[in-house]
Motif scaffolding. Structure first.
Motif, PDB file in Angstrom:
ATOM      1  N   LEU A 158       0.802  -1.223   0.000  1.00  0.00           N
ATOM      2  CA  LEU A 158       0.000   0.000   0.000  1.00  0.00           C
ATOM      3  C   LEU A 158       0.833   1.269   0.000  1.00  0.00           C
ATOM      4  O   LEU A 158       0.452   2.282  -0.596  1.00  0.00           O
TER       5      LEU A 158
ATOM      6  N   THR B 164      -2.078   5.456  -1.239  1.00  0.00           N
ATOM      7  CA  THR B 164      -3.323   4.688  -1.309  1.00  0.00           C
ATOM      8  C   THR B 164      -4.365   5.356  -0.432  1.00  0.00           C
ATOM      9  O   THR B 164      -4.226   5.364   0.796  1.00  0.00           O
TER      10      THR B 164
ATOM     11  N   GLN C 233      -5.839   4.633   3.488  1.00  0.00           N
ATOM     12  CA  GLN C 233      -4.897   3.678   4.078  1.00  0.00           C
ATOM     13  C   GLN C 233      -3.673   4.368   4.669  1.00  0.00           C
ATOM     14  O   GLN C 233      -2.585   3.790   4.700  1.00  0.00           O
TER      15      GLN C 233
ATOM     16  N   SER D 215      -0.333   2.332   5.855  1.00  0.00           N
ATOM     17  CA  SER D 215       0.798   2.687   5.000  1.00  0.00           C
ATOM     18  C   SER D 215       1.974   3.162   5.849  1.00  0.00           C
ATOM     19  O   SER D 215       3.120   2.760   5.624  1.00  0.00           O
TER      20      SER D 215
ATOM     21  N   GLU E 124       0.620  -4.707  -8.483  1.00  0.00           N
ATOM     22  CA  GLU E 124       1.127  -3.421  -8.024  1.00  0.00           C
ATOM     23  C   GLU E 124       1.477  -2.518  -9.203  1.00  0.00           C
ATOM     24  O   GLU E 124       1.362  -1.287  -9.120  1.00  0.00           O
TER      25      GLU E 124
ATOM     26  N   ARG F  75      -1.709  -0.517 -10.435  1.00  0.00           N
ATOM     27  CA  ARG F  75      -2.353  -0.156  -9.180  1.00  0.00           C
ATOM     28  C   ARG F  75      -3.821   0.216  -9.367  1.00  0.00           C
ATOM     29  O   ARG F  75      -4.161   1.133 -10.109  1.00  0.00           O
TER      30      ARG F  75
ATOM     31  N   LEU G 159      -7.459   0.963  -7.061  1.00  0.00           N
ATOM     32  CA  LEU G 159      -7.849   1.440  -5.746  1.00  0.00           C
ATOM     33  C   LEU G 159      -9.106   0.718  -5.278  1.00  0.00           C
ATOM     34  O   LEU G 159      -9.960   0.365  -6.088  1.00  0.00           O
TER      35      LEU G 159
END
Length: 294
Positions: A162, A167, A170, A174, A267, A270, A272
């Motif tokens: 993350l 992110t 988060q 994170s 990743e 990415r 969400l």
């Protein structure tokens, strides 16, 4: 139109590694009563190790310990402790050593998470995740380090991907996991001369876990994560377990201070968990997509 490749389900580690590679070894795992860490523990036990699993809920630990012992034929000790409490962790380590005589492997896996924007996240919520993930990892290292020096052992810290980018919702985890990654790197450098290794596994979305249930968006607008994974399927706990067996094995004796994302490549594409920028402009609009904090 050509069909995309979908990676087959993972094989069990016993199909690749010898069954007795961890015979005589002992694993100490925080968060081992459920989910990813339980699967990691089972894999290590299937290769000959005994284990102690540590968590706050004794009934869950006892049930999991019985399941793990029955599935692997090796012993599993349930030990109740909160990783935020150094004294309780030290007592958990003492019980493990009293039972098994040593500790060779440590999985720092206790964690907490939920979805919340910074504007709605309480100071207590932020602090709690830092205390469980970051301080819990530090406390686990401090309690076990003398024993891993003696056994020339190895740490695996369960992190996340993350914090590799921003992110939304988060910030707490994170910050906590970035600190865990940094802690592992310093541990590898400081303890390498003592024969101790330290690495990080960073799982991506793993299907069927409590974490995925908490963090994946709900409702008709929710995205299908598997469609954004280059290898074409959801992650499985066995994917994490197999990397665990490798990193604890003698095949990885020259690997330390590294981070291993296990996410099928997602990743790099990415996605969400919530619609962006709608979720940050108007948090109230996505409340139905968020499972309440457990």
């Amino acid at each position: 139109m050509p069909q995309r490749h979908v990676e087959p389900a993972p094989v069990d580690s016993t199909a690749v590694f010898k069954n007795d590679i961890f015979k005589g070894k002992v694993l100490f795992c925080t968060g081992g009563g459920s989910g990813i860490c339980k699967a990691m523990t089972e894999a290590v036990m299937r290769h000959g190790a005994h284990a102690a699993i540590v968590g706050r809920k004794l009934d869950r630990l006892q049930a999991s310990a019985e399941e793990l012992a029955a599935a692997t034929g090796n012993q599993c000790l349930p030990v109740q402790a909160d990783v935020r409490n150094p004294k309780l962790l030290q007592e958990a380590v003492a019980k493990t050593v009293e039972k098994f005589g040593r500790i060779d492997f440590v999985i720092c896996g206790a964690a907490g998470n939920f979805l919340a924007p910074i504007s709605k996240l309480s100071e207590n919520g932020f602090r709690t995740v830092i205390e469980i993930d970051t301080l819990g990892t530090y406390n686990t290292i401090k309690a076990t380090l003398p024993h891993l020096r003696a056994s020339k052992g190895s740490y695996i810290h369960v992190s996340a991907t993350l914090h590799y980018r921003g992110t939304p919702y988060q910030v707490h985890v994170s910050a906590a996991k970035a600190a865990v990654d940094a802690t592992s790197a310093v541990l590898a450098v400081e303890e390498g001369p003592h024969g101790v290794r330290s690495n990080v596994i960073a799982p991506g979305p793993i299907a069927g876990t409590e974490g995925m249930d908490r963090l994946s968006a709900k409702g008709p607008a929710a995205q299908d994560y598997a469609s954004f994974v280059p290898l074409g399927r959801d992650g499985d706990v066995r994917d994490i377990a197999n990397v665990t067996v490798f990193l604890f094995s003698d095949a990885a004796r020259f690997i330390t201070g590294q981070i291993f994302p296990v996410d099928g490549g997602c990743e790099h594409l990415r996605t969400l968990p919530l619609p962006y920028p709608e979720s940050v402009v108007d948090p109230e609009a996505v409340t139905k997509m968020i499972k309440p904090r457990l």
